[in-house]
Design an enzyme around this catalytic site. Structure first.
Site, PDB file in Angstrom:
ATOM      1  N   SER A 148       0.856  -1.189   0.000  1.00 34.66           N
ATOM      2  CA  SER A 148       0.000   0.000   0.000  1.00 34.66           C
ATOM      3  C   SER A 148       0.887   1.232   0.000  1.00 34.66           C
ATOM      4  O   SER A 148       1.890   1.286   0.717  1.00 34.66           O
ATOM      5  CB  SER A 148      -0.901   0.004   1.235  1.00 34.66           C
ATOM      6  OG  SER A 148      -1.723   1.158   1.257  1.00 34.66           O
TER       7      SER A 148
ATOM      8  N   ASN B 264      -2.998   0.312  -3.816  1.00 38.23           N
ATOM      9  CA  ASN B 264      -2.971  -0.820  -2.904  1.00 38.23           C
ATOM     10  C   ASN B 264      -3.280  -2.094  -3.671  1.00 38.23           C
ATOM     11  O   ASN B 264      -4.183  -2.105  -4.510  1.00 38.23           O
ATOM     12  CB  ASN B 264      -4.006  -0.605  -1.784  1.00 38.23           C
ATOM     13  CG  ASN B 264      -4.190  -1.830  -0.918  1.00 38.23           C
ATOM     14  OD1 ASN B 264      -5.176  -2.556  -1.057  1.00 38.23           O
ATOM     15  ND2 ASN B 264      -3.260  -2.066  -0.028  1.00 38.23           N
ATOM     16  N   VAL B 265      -2.510  -3.141  -3.416  1.00 36.82           N
ATOM     17  CA  VAL B 265      -2.844  -4.475  -3.916  1.00 36.82           C
ATOM     18  C   VAL B 265      -2.639  -5.445  -2.763  1.00 36.82           C
ATOM     19  O   VAL B 265      -1.642  -5.360  -2.040  1.00 36.82           O
ATOM     20  CB  VAL B 265      -1.989  -4.879  -5.140  1.00 36.82           C
ATOM     21  CG1 VAL B 265      -2.490  -4.182  -6.400  1.00 36.82           C
ATOM     22  CG2 VAL B 265      -0.508  -4.582  -4.937  1.00 36.82           C
TER      23      VAL B 265
ATOM     24  N   HIS C 191      -2.943   7.238  -4.231  1.00 39.80           N
ATOM     25  CA  HIS C 191      -2.946   6.032  -3.387  1.00 39.80           C
ATOM     26  C   HIS C 191      -3.009   4.818  -4.299  1.00 39.80           C
ATOM     27  O   HIS C 191      -3.703   4.821  -5.315  1.00 39.80           O
ATOM     28  CB  HIS C 191      -4.166   6.076  -2.465  1.00 39.80           C
ATOM     29  CG  HIS C 191      -4.599   4.735  -1.950  1.00 39.80           C
ATOM     30  ND1 HIS C 191      -5.667   4.040  -2.503  1.00 39.80           N
ATOM     31  CD2 HIS C 191      -4.121   3.952  -0.949  1.00 39.80           C
ATOM     32  CE1 HIS C 191      -5.820   2.898  -1.848  1.00 39.80           C
ATOM     33  NE2 HIS C 191      -4.900   2.814  -0.918  1.00 39.80           N
TER      34      HIS C 191
ATOM     35  N   HIS D 202      -7.071   7.743 -16.278  1.00 40.49           N
ATOM     36  CA  HIS D 202      -8.096   6.738 -16.538  1.00 40.49           C
ATOM     37  C   HIS D 202      -7.794   5.888 -17.766  1.00 40.49           C
ATOM     38  O   HIS D 202      -8.223   4.732 -17.815  1.00 40.49           O
ATOM     39  CB  HIS D 202      -9.476   7.402 -16.619  1.00 40.49           C
ATOM     40  CG  HIS D 202     -10.077   7.660 -15.271  1.00 40.49           C
ATOM     41  ND1 HIS D 202     -10.816   6.712 -14.610  1.00 40.49           N
ATOM     42  CD2 HIS D 202     -10.021   8.746 -14.459  1.00 40.49           C
ATOM     43  CE1 HIS D 202     -11.204   7.200 -13.446  1.00 40.49           C
ATOM     44  NE2 HIS D 202     -10.728   8.429 -13.330  1.00 40.49           N
TER      45      HIS D 202
ATOM     46  N   GLY E 113      -4.770  -5.264  15.288  1.00 45.58           N
ATOM     47  CA  GLY E 113      -3.567  -5.069  16.085  1.00 45.58           C
ATOM     48  C   GLY E 113      -2.336  -4.776  15.259  1.00 45.58           C
ATOM     49  O   GLY E 113      -1.223  -5.094  15.669  1.00 45.58           O
TER      50      GLY E 113
END
Length: 302
Positions: free
Chosen positions: A94, A110-111, A108, A147, A260
């Protein structure tokens, strides 16, 4: 775990973090990432990399994590009650980039991969991720370029994939309490297991590989734009929306805190400086007003 090549996913994500780290250090040209390895008491750990006070980036962070536990937290089972009580493994990369220049967008990416095994039952697994762009000053050609790359990442996997995940991104990165999107979107997907493992993994790799080609040309085009205090203050104000979304709605943030995870690593996505202003309204016919009127509205960019 049957049919799941966990080692290949882990190896790809490590390599992706390394490639993006090297590319961003080159792009910044001044600072390098501080590398911070951490462990989690219940199981697993990761490496957080943060670059601060660079030439280009005020702050940039890219995380790798591989964590596991005996019971999935509520954020992961809210929409999947059948997973309550299962053990789990999760790994992902990320990143969030906050440039100095207000004309360069925040972004941003993320994978991630989840697996929830259970004795004598099939392992439940899925991929998720995407990338999105949050400009402070809008440019049509930047939005179209962003895009186009998102669409190109999806094209080998079916004509319906980009429209579906583009729409999901528009819907997900939306601040309901503000009635506005966070930015101009891109791709978002979760719970992806409708194809077989190999095809889902290949799609996630395609998303990861198209991030830099989508973002770097925008940076190079805008990074030397002159800006003053007005533009900086508007950037800091709009960053407040970024903070609101991440702390109120973002699934990854909630999962990390509830499971956690390491708080410093989870919250490295937040910008180093931000401000709020009561009842702010942009001046009519200004570039700031144009952002709201033209860019912070879901639309077909390609």
């Amino acid at each position: 775990m049957q049919g799941i090549d966990f080692e290949s996913v882990e190896a790809y994500l490590h390599a992706l973090q390394d490639r993006i780290t090297a590319a961003l250090e080159k792009l910044d040209g001044k600072q390098r990432f501080k590398r911070d390895t951490w462990t989690r008491a219940e199981g697993g750990g990761g490496e957080t990399r943060v670059l601060r006070h660079g030439e280009l980036f005020e702050q940039a962070g890219i995380n790798f994590s591989y964590v596991h536990g005996k019971t999935l937290p509520p954020s992961a089972t809210a929409h999947r009650p059948e997973l309550v009580g299962r053990s789990w493994q999760a790994l992902g990369v990320s990143l969030v980039l906050h440039p100095w220049n207000p004309y360069v967008p925040t972004t941003h990416m993320n994978v991630r991969f989840f697996a929830a095994p259970k004795e004598n039952e099939n392992t439940v697994w899925w991929f998720g991720g995407g990338f999105d762009l949050t400009p402070y000053y809008g440019f049509e050609d930047d939005a179209q370029h962003w895009h186009r790359n998102a669409k190109t990442a999806c094209e080998p996997f079916g004509a319906d994939v980009y429209p579906r995940f583009k729409r999901w991104c528009d819907e997900y990165f939306f601040l309901k309490h503000r009635n506005e999107p966070r930015g101009i979107g891109g791709l978002f997907f979760d719970d992806l297991n409708t194809w077989d493992f190999e095809r889902c993994f290949a799609f996630v790799c395609s998303v990861g590989e198209h991030f830099l080609p989508a973002y770097t040309p925008i940076v190079e085009k805008r990074r030397h734009y002159h800006y003053g205090e007005r533009q900086r203050q508007f950037q800091l104000y709009r960053r407040g929306r970024y903070v609101e979304f991440n702390l109120v709605y973002d699934r990854g943030t909630l999962f990390g805190l509830q499971s956690g995870g390491r708080t410093e690593s989870i919250l490295m996505s937040l910008p180093p400086e931000v401000r709020w202003e009561y009842e702010f309204n942009p001046e009519k016919n200004s570039p700031e007003a144009e952002l709201y009127e033209k860019f912070l509205k879901p639309r077909a960019w390609v």
